[in-house]
Design a protein around this motif. Structure first.
Motif, PDB file in Angstrom:
ATOM      1  N   LEU A 147     -14.295   8.034 -10.430  1.00  0.00           N
ATOM      2  CA  LEU A 147     -13.418   8.136 -11.588  1.00  0.00           C
ATOM      3  C   LEU A 147     -14.210   8.157 -12.888  1.00  0.00           C
ATOM      4  CD1 LEU A 147     -10.584   5.717 -10.498  1.00  0.00           C
ATOM      5  CD2 LEU A 147     -10.408   8.189 -10.834  1.00  0.00           C
ATOM      6  N   VAL A 187      -8.116   6.621  -7.453  1.00  0.00           N
ATOM      7  CA  VAL A 187      -7.433   5.509  -8.112  1.00  0.00           C
ATOM      8  C   VAL A 187      -6.910   4.525  -7.063  1.00  0.00           C
ATOM      9  CG1 VAL A 187      -5.425   4.886  -9.506  1.00  0.00           C
ATOM     10  CG2 VAL A 187      -6.833   6.846 -10.161  1.00  0.00           C
ATOM     11  N   LEU A 188      -6.284   5.059  -6.020  1.00  0.00           N
ATOM     12  CA  LEU A 188      -5.754   4.191  -4.960  1.00  0.00           C
ATOM     13  C   LEU A 188      -6.882   3.445  -4.257  1.00  0.00           C
ATOM     14  CD1 LEU A 188      -3.035   6.534  -3.436  1.00  0.00           C
ATOM     15  CD2 LEU A 188      -2.621   4.343  -4.579  1.00  0.00           C
ATOM     16  N   ALA A 189      -7.974   4.156  -4.025  1.00  0.00           N
ATOM     17  CA  ALA A 189      -9.103   3.520  -3.347  1.00  0.00           C
ATOM     18  C   ALA A 189      -9.606   2.332  -4.167  1.00  0.00           C
ATOM     19  CB  ALA A 189     -10.214   4.533  -3.104  1.00  0.00           C
ATOM     20  N   SER A 190      -9.656   2.495  -5.485  1.00  0.00           N
ATOM     21  CA  SER A 190     -10.103   1.402  -6.355  1.00  0.00           C
ATOM     22  C   SER A 190      -9.078   0.279  -6.384  1.00  0.00           C
ATOM     23  CB  SER A 190     -10.255   1.900  -7.782  1.00  0.00           C
ATOM     24  OG  SER A 190     -11.526   2.364  -8.011  1.00  0.00           O
ATOM     25  N   LYS A 228     -10.836   1.805   2.809  1.00  0.00           N
ATOM     26  CA  LYS A 228     -11.071   0.418   2.388  1.00  0.00           C
ATOM     27  C   LYS A 228     -12.201  -0.192   3.193  1.00  0.00           C
ATOM     28  CE  LYS A 228      -6.278  -0.835   1.825  1.00  0.00           C
ATOM     29  NZ  LYS A 228      -5.324  -1.872   2.213  1.00  0.00           N
ATOM     30  N   ASP A 262       0.831  -1.204   0.000  1.00  0.00           N
ATOM     31  CA  ASP A 262       0.000   0.000   0.000  1.00  0.00           C
ATOM     32  C   ASP A 262       0.866   1.255   0.000  1.00  0.00           C
ATOM     33  OD1 ASP A 262      -2.043  -1.766   0.125  1.00  0.00           O
ATOM     34  OD2 ASP A 262      -2.878  -1.085   2.048  1.00  0.00           O
ATOM     35  N   ARG A 290      -8.361  -5.640 -10.362  1.00  0.00           N
ATOM     36  CA  ARG A 290      -8.606  -4.205 -10.121  1.00  0.00           C
ATOM     37  C   ARG A 290      -7.856  -3.324 -11.113  1.00  0.00           C
ATOM     38  NH1 ARG A 290     -11.217  -3.638  -5.690  1.00  0.00           N
ATOM     39  NH2 ARG A 290     -11.355  -5.430  -4.288  1.00  0.00           N
ATOM     40  N   ARG A 312     -15.446   0.880   2.038  1.00  0.00           N
ATOM     41  CA  ARG A 312     -15.852   0.327   0.751  1.00  0.00           C
ATOM     42  C   ARG A 312     -16.526  -1.024   0.865  1.00  0.00           C
ATOM     43  NH1 ARG A 312     -13.377   2.321  -3.846  1.00  0.00           N
ATOM     44  NH2 ARG A 312     -12.944   0.251  -4.593  1.00  0.00           N
ATOM     45  N   LEU A 335      -6.756  -0.544  -4.189  1.00  0.00           N
ATOM     46  CA  LEU A 335      -6.351  -1.210  -2.948  1.00  0.00           C
ATOM     47  C   LEU A 335      -7.522  -1.702  -2.123  1.00  0.00           C
ATOM     48  CD1 LEU A 335      -3.485   1.235  -1.957  1.00  0.00           C
ATOM     49  CD2 LEU A 335      -3.289  -0.994  -3.051  1.00  0.00           C
ATOM     50  N   ALA A 336      -8.730  -1.617  -2.662  1.00  0.00           N
ATOM     51  CA  ALA A 336      -9.912  -1.979  -1.866  1.00  0.00           C
ATOM     52  C   ALA A 336      -9.807  -3.426  -1.408  1.00  0.00           C
ATOM     53  CB  ALA A 336     -11.168  -1.783  -2.669  1.00  0.00           C
TER      54      ALA A 336
END
Lengths: 382, 600
Positions: B526, A376-379, B572, A313, A346, B575, A381-382
């Protein structure tokens, strides 16, 4: 394990606290500088035992306001670093400074002490904005200080803060042009953000001022990229621009997820040892740190091992900020796996959406991706 | 067994806060059911139990002993009924167990809508009604005005109204004397085959199901083999008793008496309210009139916010149902909200109570979908299906026509707000039936489609009248309606949890409102997000959530890494509550807020 590392030295004192700043900075009536110097040297010595044999890549005096130190203090620390590890001419040694006349008057002393790069907190180029930002200098002083820095140091940079209340694209464009006229090889251009616990946080919550909306912020960011690209100082990181070769080597160590040693109150570090990579954190309060160093030789509050997910991360968080991206080799070296294995399905939508690119050698955020890196990071590293 | 001539059975009808409980407490205290010390201990205890049993849902009875001025001793049975429209059937059965009612009206507030519906029910049940003006000691009291109002609005002779203050105990005797003097004694035949009315029941951890009954004919005593006439179930009586309000066993209950029985009954679902209890060996020729199986009227989906709570939700619903057989639940799966239950309720208050109990007593964090009524869908093949859930709507080509439930709503409102109330009712497809004035208050009666009422009608009513309007309703049959299924699509995918059945004329307005609301609730991402409202394949409203233009930390250096990583970890975690729609992720909170939304 890379054998080089960067050294960060934190000087926690300021003349006054700026309303937007959430760094570990404190205002004190008097500072026993000899005592502080001794403590920083002691902590440096303590660290030297475990980092013996490695090479120093860069040194950075940050704060607070390290230009309030006596040049002799910086000199003593640099002498000690040199005696412990050696400091050749190529090592980048940066001092953060405020562009007030008092501090600028000591630039010669700092240069003599070994500083070869200055980073000035100019922040804005008009007096009203400087007052709003709570800065202790005016526009005239800032220009004079930049001029002095250019004269005394081989390299210099200064910071500007945009997306201030009421600022539109035209105003920012002309301010940025103004700034470019006196720029060296490097510029840091930050968006004003409201950090919790700051004076701005309460003022903003009260409704004392409003910030430009997301669209305007986006336009200001895009204007910055466009103008600085044209001027030959493209972004090499989200908020940092340099002429080729003028990049801050010290900050590159952070973003490339290299090792760095943190000295002084609240300083953080990332250090690779035989057992793995550690996150280190020093006591935040200046007085508590000082006492701890005097008692134990170091002011460390904790040292936590970083597991593979955390290293992944952190490496992505930092590395995707850079235009150069993250090389496959370094990622594999840090996490033991490749991008496809770690990020799996991802990746595809972000690549298709034009936010990332991945080839044989490197994972990179595109311009659009860097501009929206949080999402972008949220997507990713989810 | 008590002599019929010395029994008086009565209910108390009152609007909330008009003093029903205080008066009941005074009556108990005056008749020596409890001394002052016990009053505190006992009544509070029983209120705890009441709370466990479901607050307004359950009826309660108290048997009072009163020595009247005429020198005779009387048994007065008080039935405390739930006062809300959702429980109209339960109230009607409680009223059927009595011969008269006290109509308690606050002497400064006057008659409210809820009082009206209940008093008409009592009149329909043939009750002798004794008006009682409470709080006459207060400076704002206007007993004369309220007396006139009772006569004008309800049409009852209020000249003999008893003026009291339940709080200070003023003239409680007057109430007791009126009960003895003015209420008729019950009638019944101890030798006739057993006929007892099942008033209510609840579950007791020690005794099993406790059933409240009113004996009409015959005698109930332990050992007797009884039969429930509607369900056909048989049980052997274990004990009979009365509440004083403490539960006290008695040897038997005869005609005219009200009390409880236990008979090894396992669940309250076996005790249908309004059923007739008779003797297995000597069956009554016919049951008491008025029995109706309970039918849920309003349905909604309940989903745990945290998917891990699904089993807890199931167990909690099962526990609640132990004590309240009037709501239904069955598993439901939603793409947007995960696993949950489709639940049926007697009305909106009932829905709220159950939801609140699940939250409070069982510590569940829930999302409720928009309440839906039961539609009768007549298919082209001649069959009819009951639609409880909009997502089960059949293909429109298979539908011949749809019927929807209507209600008759009574609204009492100060005349300053009358205009807004009329506008609200008209907007909701209402048909005005009556408009009368009593003093400065207007009473309007409207016929309204129930589906317009379950959608935030109470909230709007309260807000347009600043809380001064009171409202009550009764179901008033089914009628054909021009109804359509309105779907909300996110990037082309329908969001099942947001599907609603609406009248065609309102579809566009509702669809637009939902789209606009969602647009504000779904954070920029996005990718561009299209939100559409559609009837079948036809899009009637559309909004767009623009793609993020900029979303990045300005400054990130060494010291910041740990902190920023923790922020990312938090993100996270958040989410996990996101739902994937194509490339788009929608926070569950957006659905939740959309489901809570108002009309405008």
């Amino acid at each position: 394990m890379s054998d080089s590392f960067a050294v960060y030295i934190h000087w926690p004192f300021c003349k006054s606290k700026c309303p937007y700043c959430d760094f570990n900075s404190h205002v004190r009536d008097t500072i026993d500088e000899a005592r502080w110097r001794a403590a920083l040297l002691a902590e440096l010595d303590h660290a030297a035992d475990t980092l013996a044999g490695r090479r120093i890549e860069s040194v950075f005096f940050g704060g607070g306001t390290p230009s309030l130190m006596a040049p002799e203090t910086a000199g003593a620390l640099l002498d000690r670093l040199a005696s412990r590890w050696g400091l050749d001419d190529k090592v980048e040694i940066t001092l953060e400074a405020n562009p007030t006349s008092v501090e600028a008057s000591r630039f010669a002393g700092f240069r003599a002490a070994g500083i070869n790069r200055a980073s000035l907190g100019v922040q804005a180029l008009d007096d009203a904005s400087l007052r709003f930002l709570g800065r202790g200098h005016d526009n005239q002083q800032a220009r004079a200080a930049v001029g002095l820095a250019a004269r005394h140091f081989p390299r210099y940079s200064f910071d500007l803060i945009y997306a201030r209340p009421g600022q539109d694209v035209d105003a920012w464009r002309s301010e940025l042009r103004d700034g470019l006229a006196m720029a060296g090889d490097h510029l840091s251009v930050y968006q004003l953000t409201i950090e919790t616990g700051t004076a701005f946080a309460s003022a903003y919550a009260r409704g004392d001022f409003v910030l430009p909306d997301e669209e305007t912020q986006g336009a200001l960011y895009e204007t910055t990229q466009e103008l600085l690209d044209e001027a030959g100082l493209p972004a090499y990181e989200i908020s940092n621009h340099a002429r080729p070769g003028g990049e801050s080597r010290h900050n590159l160590v952070y973003w490339r997820y290299g090792d760095y040693l943190g000295l002084g109150p609240g300083a953080h570090g990332r250090l690779t040892r035989a057992e793995g990579k550690f996150a280190t954190r020093n006591l935040r309060s200046p007085e508590a740190w000082l006492k701890a160093v005097e008692a134990n030789g170091h002011g460390s509050e904790e040292e936590l091992p970083l597991n593979a997910d955390e290293r992944r991360d952190e490496m992505l968080m930092m590395g995707l900020r850079l235009r150069e991206g993250i090389s496959r080799a370094r990622f594999a070296g840090e996490t033991g796996r490749d991008f496809e294995t770690v990020l799996g399905s991802r990746l595809a939508p972000l690549i298709e959406g034009g936010f990332l690119t991945l080839d044989e050698t490197v994972l990179r955020a595109t311009d659009a991706g860097r501009q929206r890196l949080n999402a972008v990071l949220a997507s990713l590293l989810a | 067994m008590t002599d019929l001539r010395h029994i008086r059975n009565f209910a108390i009808i009152a609007h909330i806060d008009h003093g029903k409980s205080t008066l009941a407490d005074r009556l108990i205290q005056t008749c020596g059911g409890l001394d002052l010390r016990e009053m505190r201990a006992q009544v509070l205890d029983s209120m705890d139990i009441e709370r466990e049993r479901g607050i307004t849902i359950k009826a309660q009875t108290v048997r009072l002993a009163y020595k009247a001025k005429n020198g005779e001793s009387y048994v007065l049975n008080l039935i405390d009924t739930p006062g809300h429209v959702d429980f109209a059937y339960e109230v009607s059965r409680s009223l059927a167990a009595c011969e008269g009612s006290l109509l308690v009206v606050d002497a400064s507030q006057g008659v409210e809508a809820q009082t009206l519906a209940n008093v008409y029910q009592a009149i329909d049940a043939g009750h002798e009604i004794v008006p009682v003006l409470n709080k006459v000691d207060l400076p704002a009291a206007e007993p004369q005005r309220v007396r006139e109002q009772i006569e004008e609005v309800i049409g009852l002779d209020a000249s003999g109204a008893v003026e009291i203050s339940a709080k200070t105990g003023l003239n409680i005797e007057g109430v007791l004397e009126a009960l003895v003097e003015r209420l008729p004694p019950p009638v019944g035949d101890a030798d006739a085959p057993l006929k007892a009315l099942l008033i209510d029941s609840w579950y007791d951890a020690y005794l099993g199901v406790i059933t409240l009954v009113r004996v009409k004919d015959g005698v109930l005593k332990p050992g007797l083999k009884i039969r429930m006439m509607a369900t056909g179930a048989t049980h052997t009586l274990e004990r009979v008793g009365v509440f004083t309000p403490k539960g006290v066993t008695v040897p038997e209950l005869g005609p005219g008496e009200i009390g409880f029985l236990t008979a090894g009954i396992k669940t309250v679902a076996d005790c249908k309210i309004g059923d007739t209890i008779t003797e297995e060996k000597r069956l009554a020729a016919e049951p008491l009139p008025g029995f109706k199986p309970v039918q849920p009227v309003v349905f909604c989906g309940l989903f745990p916010t945290d998917a891990a709570d699904f089993e807890k939700l199931r167990d909690s619903l099962a526990k609640l149902r132990l004590n309240d057989a009037s709501f239904e639940f069955e598993p439901e799966t939603s793409v947007a909200l995960g696993f949950g239950y489709r639940c049926g309720f007697l009305g909106l208050l009932h829905l709220e109570i159950i939801q609140e109990r699940l939250t409070r007593e069982f510590d569940l964090d829930l999302i409720a979908t928009a309440p839906s009524v039961v539609y009768h869908i007549h298919l082209t093949n001649g069959s009819m299906m009951m639609l409880h859930n909009p997502v089960d709507m059949p293909d429109p080509v298979r539908i011949d026509h749809m019927d929807e439930p209507w209600i008759k709503a009574t609204i009492l409102v100060p005349d300053d707000y009358l205009g807004s109330i009329l506008a609200l009712c008209e907007e909701r497809r209402g048909i005005q039936k009556e408009l009368t004035y009593a003093g400065k208050r207007a009473m309007v009666v409207y016929r309204l489609p129930l589906n317009e009422v379950v959608f935030d009608f109470y909230d709007r009513l309260k807000s347009v009248s600043r809380g001064y309007a009171s409202f009550d309703y009764q179901l008033d049959g089914y009628e054909e309606g021009d109804l359509v299924l309105l779907n909300i699509l996110v990037n082309g995918d329908p969001v099942d949890a947001l599907a609603i059945v609406v009248h065609r004329a309102n579809a566009e307005r509702r669809g637009r409102a939902l789209c606009e609301r969602l647009k504000d609730l779904i954070p920029r991402q996005l990718f561009l997000i299209a939100i559409q409202a559609a009837i079948g394949g036809k899009v009637i409203a559309r909004e767009t959530v623009k793609a993020l233009r900029k979303d990045v930390l300005a400054k990130c250096y060494g010291g910041d890494i740990s902190r920023k990583r923790k922020l990312l970890d938090k993100q996270k975690e958040g989410r996990k509550r996101m739902r994937q729609y194509g490339k788009v992720e929608i926070p569950q909170s957006a659905f939740l807020a959309a489901l809570k939304m108002g009309d405008e």
